[in-house]
Design a protein around this motif. Sequence first.
Motif, PDB file in Angstrom:
ATOM      1  N   LEU A 108       0.847  -1.193   0.000  1.00 25.50           N
ATOM      2  CA  LEU A 108       0.000   0.000   0.000  1.00 25.50           C
ATOM      3  C   LEU A 108       0.882   1.242   0.000  1.00 25.50           C
ATOM      4  CD1 LEU A 108      -2.793   1.442   0.389  1.00 25.50           C
ATOM      5  CD2 LEU A 108      -2.355   1.274   2.852  1.00 25.50           C
ATOM      6  N   ALA A 109       0.703   2.107  -0.975  1.00 23.59           N
ATOM      7  CA  ALA A 109       1.439   3.374  -1.018  1.00 23.59           C
ATOM      8  C   ALA A 109       0.549   4.489  -0.492  1.00 23.59           C
ATOM      9  CB  ALA A 109       1.883   3.687  -2.447  1.00 23.59           C
ATOM     10  N   ALA A 110       1.044   5.199   0.507  1.00 29.04           N
ATOM     11  CA  ALA A 110       0.330   6.345   1.064  1.00 29.04           C
ATOM     12  C   ALA A 110       0.983   7.645   0.614  1.00 29.04           C
ATOM     13  CB  ALA A 110       0.301   6.261   2.591  1.00 29.04           C
ATOM     14  N   VAL A 111       1.653   7.594  -0.535  1.00 31.68           N
ATOM     15  CA  VAL A 111       2.248   8.758  -1.188  1.00 31.68           C
ATOM     16  C   VAL A 111       1.914   8.671  -2.673  1.00 31.68           C
ATOM     17  CG1 VAL A 111       4.155   9.167   0.423  1.00 31.68           C
ATOM     18  CG2 VAL A 111       4.428   7.489  -1.423  1.00 31.68           C
ATOM     19  N   GLY A 112       1.866   9.816  -3.343  1.00 28.44           N
ATOM     20  CA  GLY A 112       1.524   9.831  -4.755  1.00 28.44           C
ATOM     21  C   GLY A 112       2.679   9.354  -5.622  1.00 28.44           C
ATOM     22  N   LEU A 130      -1.604  -4.683  -4.949  1.00 28.20           N
ATOM     23  CA  LEU A 130      -0.934  -3.400  -4.735  1.00 28.20           C
ATOM     24  C   LEU A 130      -1.959  -2.286  -4.890  1.00 28.20           C
ATOM     25  CD1 LEU A 130       1.493  -1.366  -4.666  1.00 28.20           C
ATOM     26  CD2 LEU A 130       1.751  -1.797  -7.127  1.00 28.20           C
ATOM     27  N   VAL A 131      -2.006  -1.382  -3.927  1.00 29.79           N
ATOM     28  CA  VAL A 131      -2.862  -0.198  -4.013  1.00 29.79           C
ATOM     29  C   VAL A 131      -1.962   1.022  -3.937  1.00 29.79           C
ATOM     30  CG1 VAL A 131      -4.679   1.145  -2.896  1.00 29.79           C
ATOM     31  CG2 VAL A 131      -4.874  -1.349  -3.024  1.00 29.79           C
ATOM     32  N   LEU A 132      -2.080   1.903  -4.930  1.00 30.11           N
ATOM     33  CA  LEU A 132      -1.253   3.098  -4.938  1.00 30.11           C
ATOM     34  C   LEU A 132      -1.991   4.257  -5.605  1.00 30.11           C
ATOM     35  CD1 LEU A 132       1.470   2.983  -7.752  1.00 30.11           C
ATOM     36  CD2 LEU A 132      -0.556   1.533  -7.745  1.00 30.11           C
ATOM     37  N   PRO A 133      -1.723   5.498  -5.127  1.00 31.57           N
ATOM     38  CA  PRO A 133      -2.230   6.683  -5.813  1.00 31.57           C
ATOM     39  C   PRO A 133      -1.331   6.958  -7.021  1.00 31.57           C
ATOM     40  CG  PRO A 133      -1.789   7.105  -3.470  1.00 31.57           C
ATOM     41  CD  PRO A 133      -1.079   5.849  -3.863  1.00 31.57           C
ATOM     42  N   LEU A 134      -1.818   6.658  -8.211  1.00 32.46           N
ATOM     43  CA  LEU A 134      -1.016   6.750  -9.424  1.00 32.46           C
ATOM     44  C   LEU A 134      -1.440   7.964 -10.237  1.00 32.46           C
ATOM     45  CD1 LEU A 134       1.193   5.353 -11.119  1.00 32.46           C
ATOM     46  CD2 LEU A 134      -0.646   4.084 -12.267  1.00 32.46           C
ATOM     47  N   ARG A 135      -0.453   8.698 -10.719  1.00 26.59           N
ATOM     48  CA  ARG A 135      -0.707   9.950 -11.436  1.00 26.59           C
ATOM     49  C   ARG A 135      -0.353   9.795 -12.905  1.00 26.59           C
ATOM     50  NH1 ARG A 135      -1.857  14.734  -9.180  1.00 26.59           N
ATOM     51  NH2 ARG A 135      -1.381  16.687 -10.255  1.00 26.59           N
ATOM     52  N   TRP A 136      -1.295  10.123 -13.773  1.00 23.39           N
ATOM     53  CA  TRP A 136      -1.012  10.184 -15.207  1.00 23.39           C
ATOM     54  C   TRP A 136      -1.900  11.262 -15.827  1.00 23.39           C
ATOM     55  CZ3 TRP A 136      -4.057   6.340 -13.125  1.00 23.39           C
ATOM     56  CH2 TRP A 136      -5.299   6.108 -13.710  1.00 23.39           C
ATOM     57  N   ARG A 137      -1.319  11.994 -16.753  1.00 30.33           N
ATOM     58  CA  ARG A 137      -2.004  13.071 -17.468  1.00 30.33           C
ATOM     59  C   ARG A 137      -2.623  14.089 -16.515  1.00 30.33           C
ATOM     60  NH1 ARG A 137       1.322  11.317 -20.822  1.00 30.33           N
ATOM     61  NH2 ARG A 137       0.621  10.261 -22.730  1.00 30.33           N
ATOM     62  N   GLY A 138      -1.923  14.326 -15.381  1.00 25.78           N
ATOM     63  CA  GLY A 138      -2.300  15.401 -14.474  1.00 25.78           C
ATOM     64  C   GLY A 138      -3.317  15.070 -13.413  1.00 25.78           C
ATOM     65  N   GLN A 139      -3.889  13.863 -13.436  1.00 23.41           N
ATOM     66  CA  GLN A 139      -4.870  13.477 -12.423  1.00 23.41           C
ATOM     67  C   GLN A 139      -4.387  12.240 -11.685  1.00 23.41           C
ATOM     68  OE1 GLN A 139      -7.645  10.599 -13.743  1.00 23.41           O
ATOM     69  NE2 GLN A 139      -5.597  10.055 -14.468  1.00 23.41           N
ATOM     70  N   THR A 140      -4.891  12.039 -10.463  1.00 18.84           N
ATOM     71  CA  THR A 140      -4.440  10.937  -9.616  1.00 18.84           C
ATOM     72  C   THR A 140      -5.609  10.038  -9.258  1.00 18.84           C
ATOM     73  OG1 THR A 140      -2.736  12.362  -8.636  1.00 18.84           O
ATOM     74  CG2 THR A 140      -3.249  10.329  -7.477  1.00 18.84           C
ATOM     75  N   ARG A 141      -5.391   8.740  -9.361  1.00 19.21           N
ATOM     76  CA  ARG A 141      -6.389   7.745  -8.976  1.00 19.21           C
ATOM     77  C   ARG A 141      -5.752   6.733  -8.028  1.00 19.21           C
ATOM     78  NH1 ARG A 141     -11.504   9.266 -11.361  1.00 19.21           N
ATOM     79  NH2 ARG A 141     -10.791  10.949 -12.715  1.00 19.21           N
ATOM     80  N   GLY A 161      -6.029  12.428  -3.970  1.00 15.94           N
ATOM     81  CA  GLY A 161      -4.891  13.332  -4.061  1.00 15.94           C
ATOM     82  C   GLY A 161      -3.931  13.036  -2.923  1.00 15.94           C
ATOM     83  N   PHE A 162      -2.631  12.977  -3.220  1.00 19.45           N
ATOM     84  CA  PHE A 162      -1.637  12.636  -2.207  1.00 19.45           C
ATOM     85  C   PHE A 162      -0.383  13.478  -2.391  1.00 19.45           C
ATOM     86  CE2 PHE A 162      -4.197   9.004  -1.274  1.00 19.45           C
ATOM     87  CZ  PHE A 162      -3.799   8.560  -0.016  1.00 19.45           C
ATOM     88  N   VAL A 163       0.343  13.674  -1.307  1.00 21.31           N
ATOM     89  CA  VAL A 163       1.667  14.281  -1.375  1.00 21.31           C
ATOM     90  C   VAL A 163       2.549  13.381  -2.241  1.00 21.31           C
ATOM     91  CG1 VAL A 163       3.720  14.899  -0.050  1.00 21.31           C
ATOM     92  CG2 VAL A 163       1.452  15.365   0.886  1.00 21.31           C
ATOM     93  N   PRO A 164       3.252  13.928  -3.241  1.00 20.61           N
ATOM     94  CA  PRO A 164       4.044  13.090  -4.139  1.00 20.61           C
ATOM     95  C   PRO A 164       5.262  12.493  -3.453  1.00 20.61           C
ATOM     96  CG  PRO A 164       4.395  15.417  -4.633  1.00 20.61           C
ATOM     97  CD  PRO A 164       3.277  15.355  -3.643  1.00 20.61           C
ATOM     98  N   VAL A 165       5.628  11.305  -3.893  1.00 19.77           N
ATOM     99  CA  VAL A 165       6.818  10.649  -3.379  1.00 19.77           C
ATOM    100  C   VAL A 165       8.055  11.462  -3.767  1.00 19.77           C
ATOM    101  CG1 VAL A 165       7.267   9.189  -5.404  1.00 19.77           C
ATOM    102  CG2 VAL A 165       7.890   8.364  -3.119  1.00 19.77           C
ATOM    103  N   ILE A 166       9.070  11.421  -2.925  1.00 18.04           N
ATOM    104  CA  ILE A 166      10.333  12.084  -3.235  1.00 18.04           C
ATOM    105  C   ILE A 166      11.141  11.210  -4.184  1.00 18.04           C
ATOM    106  CG2 ILE A 166      12.537  12.842  -2.260  1.00 18.04           C
ATOM    107  CD1 ILE A 166      11.015  13.621   0.273  1.00 18.04           C
ATOM    108  N   GLY A 167      11.659  11.806  -5.258  1.00 22.93           N
ATOM    109  CA  GLY A 167      12.552  11.072  -6.138  1.00 22.93           C
ATOM    110  C   GLY A 167      12.017  10.808  -7.529  1.00 22.93           C
ATOM    111  N   GLN A 168      10.766  11.173  -7.808  1.00 20.62           N
ATOM    112  CA  GLN A 168      10.219  11.032  -9.159  1.00 20.62           C
ATOM    113  C   GLN A 168       9.943  12.418  -9.732  1.00 20.62           C
ATOM    114  OE1 GLN A 168       6.785   8.396  -8.982  1.00 20.62           O
ATOM    115  NE2 GLN A 168       8.090   6.590  -9.139  1.00 20.62           N
ATOM    116  N   ASP A 169      10.398  12.658 -10.969  1.00 21.73           N
ATOM    117  CA  ASP A 169      10.261  13.986 -11.557  1.00 21.73           C
ATOM    118  C   ASP A 169       9.725  13.930 -12.988  1.00 21.73           C
ATOM    119  OD1 ASP A 169      12.437  12.893 -12.816  1.00 21.73           O
ATOM    120  OD2 ASP A 169      13.787  14.584 -12.460  1.00 21.73           O
TER     121      ASP A 169
END
Length: 345
Positions: A108-112, A130-141, A161-169
């Motif tokens: 479970l990811a509690a970060v975007g 696996l459950v994660l807040p995944l972002r593509w094309r500007g929106q998060t699910r 909506g979640f605080v983004p993980v550190i390290g992905q740009d």
Amino acid sequence: MSIKDNPLGGPLPLSCASVPSIVGMMLRQLGVEHGDRILEIGAGTGYNAALLAELTGDSGHVTTIDINSDVALHARTMLDRAGYQHVHVMERDGLVGAPENAPYDRMLAAVGLWDLPAAWWAQLTEGGRLVLPLRWRGQTRSVALRRRGDTLTSKGMELCGFVPVIGQDGEKTTPLNADDTIRVIHDEDQAVDADALGASLSTTGIEVMSEQRIGGEESFDGVWLRATASDDRVCRLQVTPDAMAREHVLRPAIPVCSPVLIGDSLAYLIVRREDADSQRPHRLGAAAYGPHAAKLAQDLITHIDAWGSARTAIPTLTITPAASHPATQPGHVITKRESRLALTY
């Protein structure tokens, strides 16, 4: 609730606690069973790890990790205070995971996340979820995924909506005007001509309304999701109140977070109230600017109408490692650095 402010001074905190409704929704997606081995990425307050420990029982095991030492220490302190000394708390980069306690039945990811880290594949069991807040094309699910070999297949998704993980740009922000009050947030594979789009905004905009109406509390976020399943021009538009007042920009449906189609012109979602006595008094449409405004507006109307014909439909998302051989698969493919997404309605 903010747990730790961003040391870089950004608008988002480094860590915060999710509202209970989001916590409950993601736990339902995860489907924890007694005896499960679980990894949580993003320790937060430790509250979610305590819930996971209750769900998996004495025969299970919960590991929660956080990249920030202060947050990890806070979670450890709160878990000890509440009697959950058996939960394993680690200071760790979430993109690496915690291979020493793997394999996991549930992750479970509690970060975007903008991308699915390659390191996670080896840590999730066959058939694991696996459950994660995944972002593509500007929106998060928040996406619930089940693993079968080298494929993760969605079992549902919810807006979040979640605080983004550190390290992905891989997500970029491009200002469209000098004072940075109008901007687009887009993926790195999307080419954005800021000069052309900025020039388009100096032209007179047009409005094109669809036949789709909504009630006052009715969600229309599915328009955005529907567009991502076929159109690589869709991203996110942010317009400040100052920009709408000074630059006479037509108000987006949600000024800080509306879908927009981009090229050398742009078209974004708008909502207009038309009939106060109707059960669905608001009409969805498109505002567009630039030399190809009419074409882009009509393309957005097509997405709105496609959503309107099946408003509760959600796509199936499949994810495969980017390093794997790109097998032929149905759906619209979005390739990221470490994973390949395919969306199918």
